[in-house]
Scaffold this motif. Structure first.
Motif, PDB file in Angstrom:
ATOM      1  N   LEU A  28     -15.862  -6.731  -1.340  1.00  0.00           N
ATOM      2  CA  LEU A  28     -14.553  -6.382  -1.391  1.00  0.00           C
ATOM      3  C   LEU A  28     -13.792  -7.532  -2.327  1.00  0.00           C
ATOM      4  CD1 LEU A  28     -13.425  -4.382   1.523  1.00  0.00           C
ATOM      5  CD2 LEU A  28     -14.272  -3.736  -0.568  1.00  0.00           C
ATOM      6  N   ALA A  29     -14.108  -8.719  -1.765  1.00  0.00           N
ATOM      7  CA  ALA A  29     -13.113  -9.968  -2.513  1.00  0.00           C
ATOM      8  C   ALA A  29     -13.660  -9.971  -3.841  1.00  0.00           C
ATOM      9  CB  ALA A  29     -13.496 -11.129  -1.794  1.00  0.00           C
ATOM     10  N   GLU A  30     -15.099  -9.609  -4.219  1.00  0.00           N
ATOM     11  CA  GLU A  30     -15.543  -9.995  -5.705  1.00  0.00           C
ATOM     12  C   GLU A  30     -15.027  -8.601  -6.602  1.00  0.00           C
ATOM     13  OE1 GLU A  30     -19.710 -10.120  -4.896  1.00  0.00           O
ATOM     14  OE2 GLU A  30     -19.714 -12.093  -3.934  1.00  0.00           O
ATOM     15  N   ASP A  31     -14.635  -7.429  -5.781  1.00  0.00           N
ATOM     16  CA  ASP A  31     -14.103  -6.371  -6.612  1.00  0.00           C
ATOM     17  C   ASP A  31     -12.837  -6.770  -7.159  1.00  0.00           C
ATOM     18  OD1 ASP A  31     -13.880  -3.994  -7.763  1.00  0.00           O
ATOM     19  OD2 ASP A  31     -13.556  -2.800  -6.151  1.00  0.00           O
ATOM     20  N   PRO A  32     -12.538  -7.045  -8.584  1.00  0.00           N
ATOM     21  CA  PRO A  32     -11.323  -7.355  -9.193  1.00  0.00           C
ATOM     22  C   PRO A  32     -10.260  -6.162  -9.109  1.00  0.00           C
ATOM     23  CG  PRO A  32     -12.841  -6.910 -10.994  1.00  0.00           C
ATOM     24  CD  PRO A  32     -13.747  -6.966  -9.680  1.00  0.00           C
ATOM     25  N   LYS A  33     -10.783  -4.894  -9.270  1.00  0.00           N
ATOM     26  CA  LYS A  33      -9.911  -3.636  -8.888  1.00  0.00           C
ATOM     27  C   LYS A  33      -9.316  -3.681  -7.696  1.00  0.00           C
ATOM     28  CE  LYS A  33     -10.742   0.190 -11.197  1.00  0.00           C
ATOM     29  NZ  LYS A  33     -11.176   1.631 -11.334  1.00  0.00           N
ATOM     30  N   PHE A  34     -10.091  -3.978  -6.534  1.00  0.00           N
ATOM     31  CA  PHE A  34      -9.521  -3.775  -5.298  1.00  0.00           C
ATOM     32  C   PHE A  34      -8.824  -5.302  -4.922  1.00  0.00           C
ATOM     33  CE2 PHE A  34     -10.053  -5.362  -0.833  1.00  0.00           C
ATOM     34  CZ  PHE A  34      -9.571  -4.244  -0.150  1.00  0.00           C
ATOM     35  N   VAL A  43      -4.838  -4.637  -3.720  1.00  0.00           N
ATOM     36  CA  VAL A  43      -4.183  -5.299  -2.546  1.00  0.00           C
ATOM     37  C   VAL A  43      -3.102  -6.159  -2.815  1.00  0.00           C
ATOM     38  CG1 VAL A  43      -4.859  -7.017  -0.605  1.00  0.00           C
ATOM     39  CG2 VAL A  43      -6.490  -5.163  -1.258  1.00  0.00           C
ATOM     40  N   ARG A  44      -3.117  -7.101  -3.858  1.00  0.00           N
ATOM     41  CA  ARG A  44      -2.242  -7.946  -4.388  1.00  0.00           C
ATOM     42  C   ARG A  44      -0.996  -7.261  -4.753  1.00  0.00           C
ATOM     43  NH1 ARG A  44      -4.924 -10.353  -8.244  1.00  0.00           N
ATOM     44  NH2 ARG A  44      -6.084 -11.378  -6.740  1.00  0.00           N
ATOM     45  N   ALA A  45      -1.208  -5.984  -5.305  1.00  0.00           N
ATOM     46  CA  ALA A  45       0.180  -5.274  -5.834  1.00  0.00           C
ATOM     47  C   ALA A  45       0.653  -4.733  -4.480  1.00  0.00           C
ATOM     48  CB  ALA A  45      -0.282  -4.047  -6.685  1.00  0.00           C
ATOM     49  N   ASN A  46       0.293  -4.458  -3.470  1.00  0.00           N
ATOM     50  CA  ASN A  46       0.672  -3.957  -2.149  1.00  0.00           C
ATOM     51  C   ASN A  46       1.179  -5.169  -1.259  1.00  0.00           C
ATOM     52  OD1 ASN A  46       0.532  -1.238  -2.855  1.00  0.00           O
ATOM     53  ND2 ASN A  46      -1.626  -1.159  -1.925  1.00  0.00           N
ATOM     54  N   ASP A  47       0.693  -6.602  -1.510  1.00  0.00           N
ATOM     55  CA  ASP A  47       1.148  -7.316  -0.873  1.00  0.00           C
ATOM     56  C   ASP A  47       2.724  -7.802  -0.845  1.00  0.00           C
ATOM     57  OD1 ASP A  47       1.184  -9.826   0.516  1.00  0.00           O
ATOM     58  OD2 ASP A  47       0.044 -11.020  -0.965  1.00  0.00           O
ATOM     59  N   PRO A  48       3.525  -7.794   0.151  1.00  0.00           N
ATOM     60  CA  PRO A  48       4.937  -7.844   0.254  1.00  0.00           C
ATOM     61  C   PRO A  48       5.214  -9.262   0.056  1.00  0.00           C
ATOM     62  CG  PRO A  48       4.071  -7.587   2.566  1.00  0.00           C
ATOM     63  CD  PRO A  48       2.770  -7.608   1.868  1.00  0.00           C
ATOM     64  N   ARG A  49       4.335 -10.351   0.033  1.00  0.00           N
ATOM     65  CA  ARG A  49       4.767 -11.666  -0.540  1.00  0.00           C
ATOM     66  C   ARG A  49       4.886 -11.617  -2.040  1.00  0.00           C
ATOM     67  NH1 ARG A  49       0.223 -15.065   2.145  1.00  0.00           N
ATOM     68  NH2 ARG A  49      -0.822 -13.425   1.471  1.00  0.00           N
ATOM     69  N   PHE A  50       4.262 -10.811  -2.605  1.00  0.00           N
ATOM     70  CA  PHE A  50       4.104 -10.474  -4.294  1.00  0.00           C
ATOM     71  C   PHE A  50       5.391  -9.936  -4.509  1.00  0.00           C
ATOM     72  CE2 PHE A  50       3.326  -8.179  -7.830  1.00  0.00           C
ATOM     73  CZ  PHE A  50       3.205  -8.839  -8.944  1.00  0.00           C
ATOM     74  N   HIS A  51       5.573  -8.956  -3.863  1.00  0.00           N
ATOM     75  CA  HIS A  51       7.113  -8.315  -4.156  1.00  0.00           C
ATOM     76  C   HIS A  51       8.368  -9.153  -4.057  1.00  0.00           C
ATOM     77  CE1 HIS A  51       5.243  -4.643  -5.259  1.00  0.00           C
ATOM     78  NE2 HIS A  51       4.624  -4.575  -4.197  1.00  0.00           N
ATOM     79  N   GLN A 101       8.243 -13.859   4.164  1.00  0.00           N
ATOM     80  CA  GLN A 101       7.882 -14.831   5.248  1.00  0.00           C
ATOM     81  C   GLN A 101       7.606 -14.072   6.702  1.00  0.00           C
ATOM     82  OE1 GLN A 101      10.556 -17.971   5.208  1.00  0.00           O
ATOM     83  NE2 GLN A 101       9.733 -19.001   3.581  1.00  0.00           N
ATOM     84  N   ALA A 102       7.532 -12.751   6.448  1.00  0.00           N
ATOM     85  CA  ALA A 102       7.411 -11.883   7.671  1.00  0.00           C
ATOM     86  C   ALA A 102       5.991 -12.198   8.271  1.00  0.00           C
ATOM     87  CB  ALA A 102       7.572 -10.339   7.442  1.00  0.00           C
ATOM     88  N   THR A 103       5.990 -12.041   9.570  1.00  0.00           N
ATOM     89  CA  THR A 103       4.608 -12.177  10.024  1.00  0.00           C
ATOM     90  C   THR A 103       3.935 -11.142  10.377  1.00  0.00           C
ATOM     91  OG1 THR A 103       5.497 -11.867  12.404  1.00  0.00           O
ATOM     92  CG2 THR A 103       5.640 -14.086  11.686  1.00  0.00           C
ATOM     93  N   ASP A 104       2.850 -10.671   9.287  1.00  0.00           N
ATOM     94  CA  ASP A 104       2.116  -9.648   9.392  1.00  0.00           C
ATOM     95  C   ASP A 104       0.983  -9.722   8.530  1.00  0.00           C
ATOM     96  OD1 ASP A 104       3.071  -9.989   6.963  1.00  0.00           O
ATOM     97  OD2 ASP A 104       3.631  -7.885   6.403  1.00  0.00           O
ATOM     98  N   LEU A 105      -0.338  -9.143   8.851  1.00  0.00           N
ATOM     99  CA  LEU A 105      -1.497  -9.264   8.282  1.00  0.00           C
ATOM    100  C   LEU A 105      -1.391  -9.259   6.897  1.00  0.00           C
ATOM    101  CD1 LEU A 105      -4.400  -9.856   9.305  1.00  0.00           C
ATOM    102  CD2 LEU A 105      -4.621  -7.403   9.309  1.00  0.00           C
ATOM    103  N   HIS A 106      -1.879 -10.268   6.077  1.00  0.00           N
ATOM    104  CA  HIS A 106      -2.227 -10.383   4.672  1.00  0.00           C
ATOM    105  C   HIS A 106      -3.502 -10.591   4.423  1.00  0.00           C
ATOM    106  CE1 HIS A 106       2.302 -10.675   3.983  1.00  0.00           C
ATOM    107  NE2 HIS A 106       2.399 -11.429   4.940  1.00  0.00           N
ATOM    108  N   ALA A 107      -4.080  -9.937   3.604  1.00  0.00           N
ATOM    109  CA  ALA A 107      -5.469  -9.862   3.131  1.00  0.00           C
ATOM    110  C   ALA A 107      -5.667  -9.707   1.588  1.00  0.00           C
ATOM    111  CB  ALA A 107      -6.245  -8.768   3.642  1.00  0.00           C
ATOM    112  N   VAL A 108      -5.888 -10.981   0.911  1.00  0.00           N
ATOM    113  CA  VAL A 108      -5.968 -11.110  -0.350  1.00  0.00           C
ATOM    114  C   VAL A 108      -7.244 -11.968  -0.720  1.00  0.00           C
ATOM    115  CG1 VAL A 108      -4.988 -11.768  -2.689  1.00  0.00           C
ATOM    116  CG2 VAL A 108      -3.672 -10.527  -0.874  1.00  0.00           C
TER     117      VAL A 108
END
Length: 130
Positions: free
Chosen positions: A18-24, A28-36, A89-96
């Motif tokens: 999954l980490a090697e898939d650029p589309k995935f 995930v990055r687009a749904n990351d609250p830190r990005f927003h 900086q919210a404490t939640d699960l981030h996966a990128v």
């Protein structure tokens, strides 16, 4: 319940694929609250600069309501930036990038906040005085 060795290897293999898939990764990055939150901070900084320009222009042209409006814009943008920073900086699960980490607050040592000190006192209270 811990995973067996076989399940752990399968899980690691899925995670790597999954980490090697650029589309995935971009999804995930687009749904990351830190990005927003980072994007909102950039917008807030731009609006703060715009408000400062309004204050200066209102002062130079002696249009007081324009200067006051610029200050209000700056104040609102600063509040928006602080709120965005807290959300980022919210404490939640981030996966990128294939790794999942749980972000937690760092201990502040002796200069911790009131709630930290009260929590520490509660944990260290005598057992007989409940």
């Amino acid at each position: 319940m811990p995973l067996s060795e076989h399940e752990q290897r399968l899980f690691d293999q899925i995670e790597r694929s999954l980490a090697e898939d650029p589309k995935f990764a971009s999804a995930v990055r687009a749904n990351d609250p830190r990005f927003h939150a980072r994007r909102r901070l950039v917008v807030a900084a731009f609006v703060i600069v715009l408000g400062l320009a309004l204050v200066v222009y209102g002062t130079v042209t002696r249009i007081t309501p324009l200067g006051v409006a610029g200050f209000v814009v700056m104040l609102g943008a600063a509040a928006f930036a602080m709120q965005s920073r807290r959300k980022g900086q919210a404490t939640d699960l981030h996966a990128v990038g294939g790794t999942a980490t749980r972000r937690t607050r760092q201990p502040r040592g002796k200069s911790g906040g009131l709630l930290d000190r009260l929590e520490e006192r509660w944990k260290n209270r005598p057992e007989g005085h409940r």
